[in-house]
Design a protein around this motif. Structure first.
Motif, PDB file in Angstrom:
ATOM      1  N   LEU A  68       0.814  -1.220   0.000  1.00 30.70           N
ATOM      2  CA  LEU A  68       0.000   0.000   0.000  1.00 30.70           C
ATOM      3  C   LEU A  68       0.845   1.266   0.000  1.00 30.70           C
ATOM      4  O   LEU A  68       0.492   2.248  -0.656  1.00 30.70           O
ATOM      5  CB  LEU A  68      -0.957   0.003   1.194  1.00 30.70           C
ATOM      6  CG  LEU A  68      -2.064  -1.057   1.149  1.00 30.70           C
ATOM      7  CD1 LEU A  68      -2.840  -1.080   2.446  1.00 30.70           C
ATOM      8  CD2 LEU A  68      -2.981  -0.852  -0.038  1.00 30.70           C
ATOM      9  N   THR A  69       1.952   1.261   0.720  1.00 29.17           N
ATOM     10  CA  THR A  69       2.798   2.460   0.741  1.00 29.17           C
ATOM     11  C   THR A  69       3.525   2.653  -0.583  1.00 29.17           C
ATOM     12  O   THR A  69       3.905   3.772  -0.922  1.00 29.17           O
ATOM     13  CB  THR A  69       3.817   2.445   1.898  1.00 29.17           C
ATOM     14  OG1 THR A  69       4.613   1.265   1.806  1.00 29.17           O
ATOM     15  CG2 THR A  69       3.124   2.512   3.251  1.00 29.17           C
ATOM     16  N   GLN A  70       3.712   1.582  -1.353  1.00 26.55           N
ATOM     17  CA  GLN A  70       4.398   1.669  -2.643  1.00 26.55           C
ATOM     18  C   GLN A  70       3.439   1.825  -3.822  1.00 26.55           C
ATOM     19  O   GLN A  70       3.882   2.032  -4.951  1.00 26.55           O
ATOM     20  CB  GLN A  70       5.259   0.415  -2.859  1.00 26.55           C
ATOM     21  CG  GLN A  70       6.383   0.284  -1.873  1.00 26.55           C
ATOM     22  CD  GLN A  70       7.088  -1.059  -1.965  1.00 26.55           C
ATOM     23  OE1 GLN A  70       6.664  -1.963  -2.685  1.00 26.55           O
ATOM     24  NE2 GLN A  70       8.167  -1.198  -1.225  1.00 26.55           N
ATOM     25  N   LEU A  71       2.151   1.768  -3.559  1.00 30.53           N
ATOM     26  CA  LEU A  71       1.152   1.847  -4.619  1.00 30.53           C
ATOM     27  C   LEU A  71       1.219   3.214  -5.298  1.00 30.53           C
ATOM     28  O   LEU A  71       1.256   4.246  -4.639  1.00 30.53           O
ATOM     29  CB  LEU A  71      -0.237   1.642  -3.997  1.00 30.53           C
ATOM     30  CG  LEU A  71      -1.391   1.275  -4.890  1.00 30.53           C
ATOM     31  CD1 LEU A  71      -1.117  -0.021  -5.643  1.00 30.53           C
ATOM     32  CD2 LEU A  71      -2.648   1.116  -4.051  1.00 30.53           C
ATOM     33  N   ASP A  72       1.262   3.200  -6.627  1.00 28.80           N
ATOM     34  CA  ASP A  72       1.345   4.450  -7.387  1.00 28.80           C
ATOM     35  C   ASP A  72       0.162   4.539  -8.346  1.00 28.80           C
ATOM     36  O   ASP A  72       0.286   4.268  -9.535  1.00 28.80           O
ATOM     37  CB  ASP A  72       2.677   4.531  -8.147  1.00 28.80           C
ATOM     38  CG  ASP A  72       2.865   5.873  -8.836  1.00 28.80           C
ATOM     39  OD1 ASP A  72       2.263   6.870  -8.384  1.00 28.80           O
ATOM     40  OD2 ASP A  72       3.587   5.913  -9.835  1.00 28.80           O
ATOM     41  N   CYS A  73      -0.991   4.887  -7.796  1.00 25.98           N
ATOM     42  CA  CYS A  73      -2.210   5.017  -8.584  1.00 25.98           C
ATOM     43  C   CYS A  73      -2.725   6.438  -8.431  1.00 25.98           C
ATOM     44  O   CYS A  73      -2.624   7.023  -7.356  1.00 25.98           O
ATOM     45  CB  CYS A  73      -3.290   4.067  -8.073  1.00 25.98           C
ATOM     46  SG  CYS A  73      -2.906   2.322  -8.189  1.00 25.98           S
ATOM     47  N   ARG A  74      -3.291   6.973  -9.501  1.00 24.18           N
ATOM     48  CA  ARG A  74      -3.948   8.280  -9.443  1.00 24.18           C
ATOM     49  C   ARG A  74      -5.200   8.201 -10.301  1.00 24.18           C
ATOM     50  O   ARG A  74      -5.135   7.811 -11.460  1.00 24.18           O
ATOM     51  CB  ARG A  74      -3.046   9.402  -9.967  1.00 24.18           C
ATOM     52  CG  ARG A  74      -1.746   9.590  -9.234  1.00 24.18           C
ATOM     53  CD  ARG A  74      -1.920  10.072  -7.801  1.00 24.18           C
ATOM     54  NE  ARG A  74      -0.629  10.300  -7.186  1.00 24.18           N
ATOM     55  CZ  ARG A  74       0.150   9.369  -6.675  1.00 24.18           C
ATOM     56  NH1 ARG A  74      -0.226   8.114  -6.691  1.00 24.18           N
ATOM     57  NH2 ARG A  74       1.301   9.668  -6.125  1.00 24.18           N
ATOM     58  N   GLY A  75      -6.307   8.575  -9.699  1.00 22.46           N
ATOM     59  CA  GLY A  75      -7.566   8.545 -10.427  1.00 22.46           C
ATOM     60  C   GLY A  75      -8.113   7.148 -10.607  1.00 22.46           C
ATOM     61  O   GLY A  75      -8.836   6.892 -11.558  1.00 22.46           O
ATOM     62  N   ASP A  76      -7.792   6.243  -9.693  1.00 20.94           N
ATOM     63  CA  ASP A  76      -8.251   4.856  -9.754  1.00 20.94           C
ATOM     64  C   ASP A  76      -9.205   4.559  -8.603  1.00 20.94           C
ATOM     65  O   ASP A  76      -9.285   5.316  -7.632  1.00 20.94           O
ATOM     66  CB  ASP A  76      -7.069   3.881  -9.629  1.00 20.94           C
ATOM     67  CG  ASP A  76      -6.116   3.945 -10.815  1.00 20.94           C
ATOM     68  OD1 ASP A  76      -6.403   4.667 -11.785  1.00 20.94           O
ATOM     69  OD2 ASP A  76      -5.080   3.269 -10.750  1.00 20.94           O
ATOM     70  N   VAL A  77      -9.898   3.461  -8.701  1.00 16.63           N
ATOM     71  CA  VAL A  77     -10.656   2.909  -7.581  1.00 16.63           C
ATOM     72  C   VAL A  77      -9.788   1.802  -7.004  1.00 16.63           C
ATOM     73  O   VAL A  77      -9.325   0.924  -7.728  1.00 16.63           O
ATOM     74  CB  VAL A  77     -12.023   2.354  -8.029  1.00 16.63           C
ATOM     75  CG1 VAL A  77     -12.746   1.709  -6.844  1.00 16.63           C
ATOM     76  CG2 VAL A  77     -12.883   3.450  -8.653  1.00 16.63           C
ATOM     77  N   ILE A  78      -9.558   1.855  -5.687  1.00 14.61           N
ATOM     78  CA  ILE A  78      -8.690   0.891  -5.018  1.00 14.61           C
ATOM     79  C   ILE A  78      -9.492   0.172  -3.934  1.00 14.61           C
ATOM     80  O   ILE A  78     -10.029   0.813  -3.021  1.00 14.61           O
ATOM     81  CB  ILE A  78      -7.473   1.590  -4.375  1.00 14.61           C
ATOM     82  CG1 ILE A  78      -6.669   2.340  -5.439  1.00 14.61           C
ATOM     83  CG2 ILE A  78      -6.607   0.586  -3.618  1.00 14.61           C
ATOM     84  CD1 ILE A  78      -5.619   3.279  -4.866  1.00 14.61           C
ATOM     85  N   ALA A  79      -9.571  -1.149  -4.043  1.00 13.31           N
ATOM     86  CA  ALA A  79     -10.173  -1.975  -3.000  1.00 13.31           C
ATOM     87  C   ALA A  79      -9.033  -2.517  -2.157  1.00 13.31           C
ATOM     88  O   ALA A  79      -8.188  -3.259  -2.642  1.00 13.31           O
ATOM     89  CB  ALA A  79     -10.968  -3.115  -3.617  1.00 13.31           C
ATOM     90  N   THR A  80      -8.996  -2.111  -0.890  1.00 14.07           N
ATOM     91  CA  THR A  80      -7.933  -2.574   0.001  1.00 14.07           C
ATOM     92  C   THR A  80      -8.348  -3.867   0.687  1.00 14.07           C
ATOM     93  O   THR A  80      -9.526  -4.217   0.729  1.00 14.07           O
ATOM     94  CB  THR A  80      -7.635  -1.523   1.097  1.00 14.07           C
ATOM     95  OG1 THR A  80      -8.790  -1.381   1.943  1.00 14.07           O
ATOM     96  CG2 THR A  80      -7.257  -0.180   0.493  1.00 14.07           C
ATOM     97  N   GLY A  81      -7.365  -4.539   1.265  1.00 17.35           N
ATOM     98  CA  GLY A  81      -7.658  -5.661   2.137  1.00 17.35           C
ATOM     99  C   GLY A  81      -8.258  -5.118   3.430  1.00 17.35           C
ATOM    100  O   GLY A  81      -8.018  -3.966   3.803  1.00 17.35           O
ATOM    101  N   GLY A  82      -9.017  -5.930   4.107  1.00 16.18           N
ATOM    102  CA  GLY A  82      -9.678  -5.491   5.335  1.00 16.18           C
ATOM    103  C   GLY A  82      -8.733  -5.041   6.424  1.00 16.18           C
ATOM    104  O   GLY A  82      -9.094  -4.244   7.294  1.00 16.18           O
ATOM    105  N   SER A  83      -7.487  -5.508   6.374  1.00 19.39           N
ATOM    106  CA  SER A  83      -6.532  -5.173   7.433  1.00 19.39           C
ATOM    107  C   SER A  83      -5.641  -3.989   7.086  1.00 19.39           C
ATOM    108  O   SER A  83      -4.720  -3.672   7.837  1.00 19.39           O
ATOM    109  CB  SER A  83      -5.674  -6.397   7.765  1.00 19.39           C
ATOM    110  OG  SER A  83      -4.995  -6.855   6.616  1.00 19.39           O
ATOM    111  N   ALA A  84      -5.920  -3.291   6.008  1.00 22.94           N
ATOM    112  CA  ALA A  84      -5.112  -2.124   5.623  1.00 22.94           C
ATOM    113  C   ALA A  84      -5.031  -1.104   6.752  1.00 22.94           C
ATOM    114  O   ALA A  84      -4.010  -0.442   6.928  1.00 22.94           O
ATOM    115  CB  ALA A  84      -5.699  -1.472   4.371  1.00 22.94           C
ATOM    116  N   VAL A  85      -6.091  -1.002   7.535  1.00 19.84           N
ATOM    117  CA  VAL A  85      -6.175   0.024   8.583  1.00 19.84           C
ATOM    118  C   VAL A  85      -5.249  -0.224   9.776  1.00 19.84           C
ATOM    119  O   VAL A  85      -5.126   0.630  10.649  1.00 19.84           O
ATOM    120  CB  VAL A  85      -7.622   0.199   9.083  1.00 19.84           C
ATOM    121  CG1 VAL A  85      -8.500   0.800   7.985  1.00 19.84           C
ATOM    122  CG2 VAL A  85      -8.204  -1.133   9.565  1.00 19.84           C
TER     123      VAL A  85
END
Length: 178
Positions: A68-85
């Motif tokens: 998640l910290t390395q994700l390089d998206c802009r203008g996308d829809v991102i579904a995270t895993g439930g434990s991202a928080v």
């Protein structure tokens, strides 16, 4: 210099509909879609459950935070895993370029939707029930969410409509009438 648009980042419990609603949102809005659970599996060459079985749930959470910290998206829809928080660094990175939407689901709905908890690759302590996981994560979802949308109903199309309406009202999305 043009500013790249914000991501729509979905957070919530397993079974909340992040992947289903996220893919639908992306189609409706003409955006790309990223499912971070699938990104993890692709990068690691293992399923989430294999990671948990082999290395433990804490390792899965650490891998998820790194992805998640390395994700390089802009203008996308991102579904995270439930434990991202569980990772403040990951959530801060997601907030930097996105609007965080909690797909809020009641416990009864989660229990009815998640029938494969033992094989789903949940990042939870050994023996921890879905009920205990739900209670543990509730405050984290509330803390990080900019918006919460009720996703307890079975109709993913209505949930996607509620997300779009919520973000449009908040000016996080351009009005469809503009």
């Amino acid at each position: 210099m043009t500013r790249r648009p914000l991501n729509i980042v979905l957070i919530g419990m397993p079974g909340a509909g992040k992947t289903t609603v996220g893919a639908l949102l992306a189609r409706r809005l003409g955006l790309a879609f990223a499912d971070t659970d699938r990104l993890i599996e692709h990068r690691e060459g293992q399923t989430l459950q294999q990671i948990v079985d082999t290395h433990g749930y804490q390792t899965l959470r650490a891998i998820e935070a790194r992805v998640l910290t390395q994700l390089d998206c802009r203008g996308d829809v991102i579904a995270t895993g439930g434990s991202a928080v569980y990772s403040d660094a990951a959530m801060t990175a997601l907030q930097r370029h996105g609007v965080i939407v909690h797909l809020q689901v009641d416990l009864e709905t989660i229990l009815s939707r998640v029938q494969n908890a033992a094989t789903r690759g949940l990042a939870r302590a050994p023996g921890q029930s879905l009920t205990a996981l739900f209670a543990e994560r509730a405050a984290l979802y509330a803390h990080y969410a900019e918006f919460s949308v009720d996703a307890s109903g079975d109709d993913q199309f209505a949930v996607a409509d509620r997300v779009i309406a919520t973000l449009t009202r908040a000016h996080a999305l351009p009005s469809p009438l503009a």
